[in-house]
Scaffold this motif. Structure first.
Motif, PDB file in Angstrom:
ATOM      1  N   GLY A   2     -14.297   2.776  -2.688  1.00  0.00           N
ATOM      2  CA  GLY A   2     -14.291   4.233  -2.695  1.00  0.00           C
ATOM      3  C   GLY A   2     -14.458   4.867  -1.333  1.00  0.00           C
ATOM      4  N   ARG A   3     -14.364   4.082  -0.269  1.00  0.00           N
ATOM      5  CA  ARG A   3     -14.478   4.636   1.083  1.00  0.00           C
ATOM      6  C   ARG A   3     -13.095   5.029   1.594  1.00  0.00           C
ATOM      7  NH1 ARG A   3     -19.625   2.384   1.807  1.00  0.00           N
ATOM      8  NH2 ARG A   3     -19.807   0.286   0.923  1.00  0.00           N
ATOM      9  N   ARG A   4     -13.058   5.961   2.529  1.00  0.00           N
ATOM     10  CA  ARG A   4     -11.824   6.296   3.236  1.00  0.00           C
ATOM     11  C   ARG A   4     -11.778   5.498   4.544  1.00  0.00           C
ATOM     12  NH1 ARG A   4      -9.854  11.129   0.794  1.00  0.00           N
ATOM     13  NH2 ARG A   4     -11.503  12.365  -0.170  1.00  0.00           N
ATOM     14  N   VAL A   5     -10.563   5.274   5.042  1.00  0.00           N
ATOM     15  CA  VAL A   5     -10.373   4.494   6.267  1.00  0.00           C
ATOM     16  C   VAL A   5      -9.418   5.240   7.201  1.00  0.00           C
ATOM     17  CG1 VAL A   5      -9.405   2.369   7.234  1.00  0.00           C
ATOM     18  CG2 VAL A   5     -10.791   2.274   5.140  1.00  0.00           C
ATOM     19  N   ILE A   6      -9.803   5.347   8.471  1.00  0.00           N
ATOM     20  CA  ILE A   6      -8.890   5.799   9.519  1.00  0.00           C
ATOM     21  C   ILE A   6      -8.745   4.630  10.487  1.00  0.00           C
ATOM     22  CG2 ILE A   6      -8.506   7.413  11.417  1.00  0.00           C
ATOM     23  CD1 ILE A   6      -9.985   9.526   9.826  1.00  0.00           C
ATOM     24  N   ASP A   7      -7.532   4.107  10.562  1.00  0.00           N
ATOM     25  CA  ASP A   7      -7.265   2.860  11.280  1.00  0.00           C
ATOM     26  C   ASP A   7      -6.568   3.143  12.603  1.00  0.00           C
ATOM     27  OD1 ASP A   7      -6.780   0.227  11.974  1.00  0.00           O
ATOM     28  OD2 ASP A   7      -4.992   0.073  10.712  1.00  0.00           O
ATOM     29  N   LEU A   8      -7.195   2.760  13.720  1.00  0.00           N
ATOM     30  CA  LEU A   8      -6.623   2.979  15.043  1.00  0.00           C
ATOM     31  C   LEU A   8      -5.685   1.862  15.474  1.00  0.00           C
ATOM     32  CD1 LEU A   8      -9.149   4.936  14.989  1.00  0.00           C
ATOM     33  CD2 LEU A   8      -9.206   4.665  17.469  1.00  0.00           C
ATOM     34  N   SER A   9      -5.559   0.803  14.684  1.00  0.00           N
ATOM     35  CA  SER A   9      -4.651  -0.289  15.030  1.00  0.00           C
ATOM     36  C   SER A   9      -3.252   0.017  14.507  1.00  0.00           C
ATOM     37  CB  SER A   9      -5.160  -1.607  14.431  1.00  0.00           C
ATOM     38  OG  SER A   9      -4.813  -1.706  13.061  1.00  0.00           O
ATOM     39  N   GLY A  10      -2.344  -0.933  14.676  1.00  0.00           N
ATOM     40  CA  GLY A  10      -0.971  -0.736  14.240  1.00  0.00           C
ATOM     41  C   GLY A  10      -0.681  -1.206  12.830  1.00  0.00           C
ATOM     42  N   ASP A  11      -1.704  -1.631  12.071  1.00  0.00           N
ATOM     43  CA  ASP A  11      -1.480  -2.343  10.817  1.00  0.00           C
ATOM     44  C   ASP A  11      -0.706  -1.558   9.757  1.00  0.00           C
ATOM     45  OD1 ASP A  11      -2.898  -4.296  12.076  1.00  0.00           O
ATOM     46  OD2 ASP A  11      -4.401  -4.554  10.511  1.00  0.00           O
ATOM     47  N   PHE A  12      -0.876  -0.232   9.712  1.00  0.00           N
ATOM     48  CA  PHE A  12      -0.238   0.550   8.653  1.00  0.00           C
ATOM     49  C   PHE A  12       0.671   1.652   9.192  1.00  0.00           C
ATOM     50  CE2 PHE A  12      -4.204  -1.134   6.852  1.00  0.00           C
ATOM     51  CZ  PHE A  12      -3.679  -1.839   5.772  1.00  0.00           C
ATOM     52  N   ARG A  13       1.101   1.523  10.436  1.00  0.00           N
ATOM     53  CA  ARG A  13       1.971   2.534  11.035  1.00  0.00           C
ATOM     54  C   ARG A  13       3.430   2.364  10.637  1.00  0.00           C
ATOM     55  NH1 ARG A  13      -0.147   1.600  17.157  1.00  0.00           N
ATOM     56  NH2 ARG A  13      -2.269   2.457  16.956  1.00  0.00           N
ATOM     57  N   LEU A  14       3.820   1.150  10.371  1.00  0.00           N
ATOM     58  CA  LEU A  14       5.230   0.831  10.100  1.00  0.00           C
ATOM     59  C   LEU A  14       5.362   0.148   8.745  1.00  0.00           C
ATOM     60  CD1 LEU A  14       6.207  -0.705  13.571  1.00  0.00           C
ATOM     61  CD2 LEU A  14       7.014   1.495  12.666  1.00  0.00           C
ATOM     62  N   PRO A  15       6.530   0.253   8.109  1.00  0.00           N
ATOM     63  CA  PRO A  15       6.764  -0.553   6.915  1.00  0.00           C
ATOM     64  C   PRO A  15       6.475  -2.026   7.213  1.00  0.00           C
ATOM     65  CG  PRO A  15       8.558   1.004   7.241  1.00  0.00           C
ATOM     66  CD  PRO A  15       7.704   1.078   8.475  1.00  0.00           C
ATOM     67  N   PRO A  16       5.919  -2.756   6.246  1.00  0.00           N
ATOM     68  CA  PRO A  16       5.486  -4.143   6.505  1.00  0.00           C
ATOM     69  C   PRO A  16       6.546  -5.014   7.159  1.00  0.00           C
ATOM     70  CG  PRO A  16       4.668  -3.425   4.396  1.00  0.00           C
ATOM     71  CD  PRO A  16       5.562  -2.308   4.896  1.00  0.00           C
ATOM     72  N   GLU A  17       7.825  -4.864   6.745  1.00  0.00           N
ATOM     73  CA  GLU A  17       8.856  -5.728   7.331  1.00  0.00           C
ATOM     74  C   GLU A  17       9.084  -5.388   8.802  1.00  0.00           C
ATOM     75  OE1 GLU A  17      10.904  -2.196   5.356  1.00  0.00           O
ATOM     76  OE2 GLU A  17       9.237  -3.571   4.914  1.00  0.00           O
ATOM     77  N   LEU A  18       8.987  -4.093   9.160  1.00  0.00           N
ATOM     78  CA  LEU A  18       9.106  -3.693  10.561  1.00  0.00           C
ATOM     79  C   LEU A  18       7.885  -4.141  11.353  1.00  0.00           C
ATOM     80  CD1 LEU A  18      10.593  -0.074  10.923  1.00  0.00           C
ATOM     81  CD2 LEU A  18      11.482  -2.216  11.843  1.00  0.00           C
ATOM     82  N   PHE A  19       6.719  -4.012  10.742  1.00  0.00           N
ATOM     83  CA  PHE A  19       5.487  -4.455  11.409  1.00  0.00           C
ATOM     84  C   PHE A  19       5.581  -5.939  11.761  1.00  0.00           C
ATOM     85  CE2 PHE A  19       1.414  -6.603  11.154  1.00  0.00           C
ATOM     86  CZ  PHE A  19       0.637  -5.874  12.041  1.00  0.00           C
ATOM     87  N   GLU A  20       5.986  -6.746  10.817  1.00  0.00           N
ATOM     88  CA  GLU A  20       6.050  -8.190  11.063  1.00  0.00           C
ATOM     89  C   GLU A  20       7.053  -8.523  12.155  1.00  0.00           C
ATOM     90  OE1 GLU A  20       6.814  -9.963   7.278  1.00  0.00           O
ATOM     91  OE2 GLU A  20       4.749  -9.662   6.566  1.00  0.00           O
ATOM     92  N   ARG A  21       8.165  -7.785  12.178  1.00  0.00           N
ATOM     93  CA  ARG A  21       9.198  -8.049  13.178  1.00  0.00           C
ATOM     94  C   ARG A  21       8.709  -7.723  14.583  1.00  0.00           C
ATOM     95  NH1 ARG A  21      14.173  -4.333  12.470  1.00  0.00           N
ATOM     96  NH2 ARG A  21      13.894  -5.118  10.345  1.00  0.00           N
TER      97      ARG A  21
END
Length: 348
Positions: free
Chosen positions: A88-107
């Motif tokens: 139930g916590r909120r998250v603000i992530d400063l990394s790149g983990d959720f900036r791009l669609p997963p397939e683009l992130f992996e590439r």
């Protein structure tokens, strides 16, 4: 009051979060962690902070938190965020983990995405473009520093259908590489200027392209995961011998002729009322943004060639990271957007 924890508080982003959140009137800082400094006092990592409060392990740091800021290396947030959100916590992530669609992130990042299902729940935290999407968000992906400056510099042109061929030259201070980065020793960077990861190698290329693609498809007010119309651009970063700051110079061949007066109107209308966007005829300088959450944008039309030159400057640790994260928090919780953020830079 929002009870807040910071994970990765011994890095540069964490330091700025400590500074900004410590002065925020609606925040109670209930925990902060560091793998390198666990159990040691805050002053061990940050001698300028006179505090003996020790860094905690992650579990202790988040125990009382409603909101968790992740100032952690790429690949870590995707492992921690599912459990934090389930609790139930909120998250603000400063990394790149959720900036791009997963397939683009992996590439582009070369890391297997271990929480691909969370991407659809994430909201991209560039307030000037995605404000409505962020209200009440449970997971916010804070943009990259180069990306913030470049996207804000180019979005008005893209929304107006004026973008043709785009080339970006960007310069960053060494703090952008992080506190533990190699290759940033004084003897290596002092009185030295060098490009790195050119010709489509830098991972922020994809994020800039993706942001502009969404604006191109849907205009300024758009859903984070809507249709994207992709167009490739050239992005070349440089490392400069200063501690912090980013200056982006974008060269655009317009899709149709545009005058300097029309250019000024487009930018003024697009950013009307934005508290952290400074539009001036004066050319930007990084020192003018030092310590603030402001982006300074200026534009020129080359009368000889008809090409457009767009300049943008930010503090990479504030507007390009922690200040933007606090801005996102303000929007998520419905606080005044400028609360706890510096409107002006520090000089000298």
């Amino acid at each position: 009051m929002v009870r807040v924890a910071i994970l990765g508080a011994s890095g540069y982003g964490g330091s700025e979060l400590l500074r900004l959140l410590g002065a925020h009137p609606e925040v109670e800082l209930v925990g902060f962690s560091s793998r390198a400094y666990a159990g040691r006092p805050l002053s061990a990592a940050w001698p300028h902070i006179d505090a003996d409060t020790p860094f905690s392990e992650v579990e202790e740091a988040v125990a009382e938190a409603e909101l968790v800021f992740m100032a952690l290396p790429n690949g870590v947030s995707m492992e921690l965020s599912p459990r934090l959100l389930e609790e139930g916590r909120r998250v603000i992530d400063l990394s790149g983990d959720f900036r791009l669609p997963p397939e683009l992130f992996e590439r582009w990042y070369g890391i297997e995405h271990r929480s691909p299902g969370l991407y659809q729940r994430a909201r991209y935290g560039l307030v000037e473009l995605f404000r409505e999407d962020l209200v009440g968000a449970e997971l916010v992906a804070n943009p990259g520093c180069y990306v913030t400056a470049a996207s804000l510099a180019l979005a008005p042109l893209v929304a107006a259908g004026l973008d043709g061929e785009i080339s970006i030259s960007a310069m960053s201070g060494v703090s952008g590489a992080g506190r533990d980065a190699g290759g940033t020793a004084f003897a290596e960077v002092n009185e030295n200027l060098k490009p790195y990861k050119p010709a489509g190698e830098h991972r922020h290329t994809a994020e800039i392209e993706y942001n502009l693609a969404r604006v191109r498809a849907q205009g300024r007010r758009l859903r984070t995961h809507g249709q994207a119309v992709e167009r490739e651009l050239l992005f070349t970063p440089h490392l400069v011998p200063m501690t912090r700051g980013i200056l982006v110079t974008s060269f655009v061949t317009p899709a149709k002729p545009v005058s300097q007066a029309e250019l000024a109107r487009i930018f003024a209308e697009f950013y009307s009322g934005e508290p952290f966007v400074r539009l001036t005829e004066e050319l930007p300088q990084t020192k003018g943004t030092y310590g603030s959450n402001t982006v300074w944008i200026s534009h020129r039309r080359d009368e000889r060639t008809g090409r457009l030159v767009i300049f943008a400057a930010i503090d990479n640790l504030v507007k390009g990271a922690s200040g933007q994260a606090v801005h996102n928090m303000n929007v998520v919780y419905g606080f005044p957007e400028t609360m706890g953020l510096q409107a002006h830079g520090i000089w000298p």
